[in-house]
Scaffold this active site. Structure first.
Site, PDB file in Angstrom:
ATOM      1  N   GLY A 182       0.839  -1.052   0.040  1.00 44.48           N
ATOM      2  CA  GLY A 182      -0.111  -0.069  -0.031  1.00 44.48           C
ATOM      3  C   GLY A 182       0.693   1.319   0.035  1.00 44.48           C
ATOM      4  CB  THR A 183       3.978   2.331   1.897  1.00 42.94           C
ATOM      5  OG1 THR A 183       3.295   1.897   3.200  1.00 42.94           O
ATOM      6  CG2 THR A 183       4.879   3.298   2.050  1.00 42.94           C
TER       7      THR A 183
ATOM      8  CD  GLN B 182      -7.586  -0.367   7.020  1.00 47.40           C
ATOM      9  OE1 GLN B 182      -8.353  -1.292   7.666  1.00 47.40           O
ATOM     10  NE2 GLN B 182      -6.281  -0.341   7.524  1.00 47.40           N
TER      11      GLN B 182
ATOM     12  CB  SER C 156      -1.945  -2.925   1.349  1.00 51.33           C
ATOM     13  OG  SER C 156      -1.019  -4.031   1.864  1.00 51.33           O
TER      14      SER C 156
ATOM     15  CB  THR D  87      12.378  -9.822 -10.698  1.00 52.10           C
ATOM     16  OG1 THR D  87      13.419  -9.557 -11.516  1.00 52.10           O
ATOM     17  CG2 THR D  87      11.807 -11.187 -11.059  1.00 52.10           C
TER      18      THR D  87
ATOM     19  CB  CYS E 219       2.511   5.929  23.494  1.00 54.27           C
ATOM     20  SG  CYS E 219       1.847   7.645  23.853  1.00 54.27           S
TER      21      CYS E 219
END
Ligand SMILES: *Cc1c(COP(=O)(O)O)cnc(C)c1O
Length: 404
Positions: free
Chosen positions: A76-77, A184, A204, A242, A330
């Site tokens: 996805g990135t 999503q 993704s 590839t 966090c």
């Protein structure tokens, strides 16, 4: 006392999903036995190429695209980066205006930040209190020099489903390329890139029960886009390297399965999700639902509990065998709460007390019941030991309490 769980419970499908046995089985031959490079002309190569083409057809079918419009990527990135940089910086363009929203995934926000450094103007659209980008805001943001609009289809944290068709129509009417991060949404809501006027759409594999490290970008035929990876010219020149044949085969199988029973799956998950929401709001004091009550993904429940921190809650639940996540970042070493919740207008301390449950196809009512059994006790225990539990209402940021 509540019964102990027989096994661990996975309620974090927004982060990643377990691979389906059918997906693993489909991939297996392509690791060794059918090891061909899809560019080779011998039988191994042709076998690999057939497998990649077959997967391409399956992914295309899931979103009603033409197979030629599917570009396989590493996830996805990369799909988001390719869509955003590949369009904005087309033919060496160094300036222009890009519109995105304040609730995007970092895989969209960061490339947009890069574009800003490179000389582009970027508008981040505001988010409503219940988690939406409004088409009127898009309309108002459009400029003469707008080169790209990118708004996600469903939010990764609060699960709200965005009015992408309306936004895409605004873009189409003005001839502006429209990209949507649908990572999503794919396999969870029906998608039709033709009817929805979408020019680019990111997928993704590991969010739809396929392997990690593989994804796809739908690029409508005729879209002005350039590669961001240069090399041997694979994927019609848009993504050299590839092909990850086993990964692509896995994504293809996952896409095929995802398209088969969306409604049935959603109905099951919605039932469990609604039971969860109703029960949590009833049995836990000072608990709230983040995001819209119904216009959200079927498996997404996102809560906010006053006077506690999400990390503490996630860790306590983990000790009881339940995997969830929190709106606060966090755990990844940052003291900042979720940018999505802040964009929705939540205060820092509210955003810190959030818990995200994302259900998946393998979850059961029994698992939901166990969670609902133990949650009120866990929350009240945390409040007892919380320095904020005694002098309510709590004021100020809790950022400094988030040390690991
Ligand atoms: C997970 C996710 C991504 C990133 O996908 P990867 O395959 O992990 O790179 C991008 N956008 C959204 C909305 C996501 O949920």
């Amino acid at each position: 006392m509540s019964a102990r769980p027989i096994k661990r419970i996975y309620f974090d499908h927004g982060a990643t999903t377990p691979m389906l046995p059918e997906v693993i089985e489909a991939m297996e031959p392509y690791f060794a036995e059918r090891c061909g490079n899809a560019s080779s002309i011998h039988s191994y190569g042709r076998e690999a190429k057939r497998a990649v083409d077959d997967a391409r057809a399956r992914v295309a079918k899931l979103i009603n695209a033409d197979p030629k419009e599917i570009v396989f990527t590493s996830g996805g990135t990369e799909s988001d980066n390719l869509a955003i940089k590949g369009t904005a910086q087309y033919k060496g363009r160094t300036e222009g205006h890009v519109i995105t929203s304040g609730m995007e995934h970092h895989a969209v926000l960061e490339p947009c930040a890069r574009l800003k450094t490179a000389g582009f103007d970027v508008t981040e659209l505001p988010i409503t209190r219940d988690g939406f980008v409004e088409p009127v805001a898009v309309e108002a943001a459009v400029r003469e020099d707008t080169v790209l609009i990118s708004v996600m289809m469903a939010n990764s944290e609060v699960g709200t489903i965005q009015p992408v068709r309306e936004i895409a129509s605004i873009a189409r009417a003005r001839g502006i390329p429209f990209h949507t991060d649908a990572v999503q949404a794919v396999g969870k809501i029906p998608i039709d890139v033709r009817k929805d006027n979408i020019d680019m759409l990111s997928i993704s594999s590991h969010k739809i029960y396929g392997p990690k490290g593989v994804g796809a970008l739908y690029v409508k035929a005729g879209t002005s886009i350039e590669p961001i990876l240069h090399g041997g010219g694979h994927e019609r020149g848009l993504r050299s390297s590839t092909e990850n044949v086993p990964g692509i085969v896995g994504l293809g199988k996952a896409a095929e399965i995802a398209g088969k029973d969306i409604n049935e799956c959603n109905e099951r998950m919605r039932g469990m999700r609604d039971q969860m929401i109703e029960s949590v709001l009833k049995t836990v004091p000072d608990a709230y639902l983040n995001g819209h009550p119904t216009k959200r993904l079927a498996g997404n429940a996102h809560f906010r509990f006053d006077f506690i921190e999400g990390e503490g809650l996630v860790l306590r639940l983990d000790l009881l065998g339940i995997a969830t996540s929190t709106g606060s970042a966090c755990s990844t070493g940052s003291l900042d709460p979720s940018h999505v919740l802040l964009a929705m207008g939540l205060k820092h301390e509210q955003a810190h007390g959030s818990l995200r449950i994302t259900l998946g196809r393998e979850n059961t009512h029994e698992e939901v019941r166990y969670f609902l059994d133990v949650l009120p006790g866990v929350v009240s225990k945390l409040r007892e030991i919380s320095p904020f539990g005694n002098d309510r209402p709590m004021k100020g940021g809790m950022g400094e309490r988030c040390v690991q």
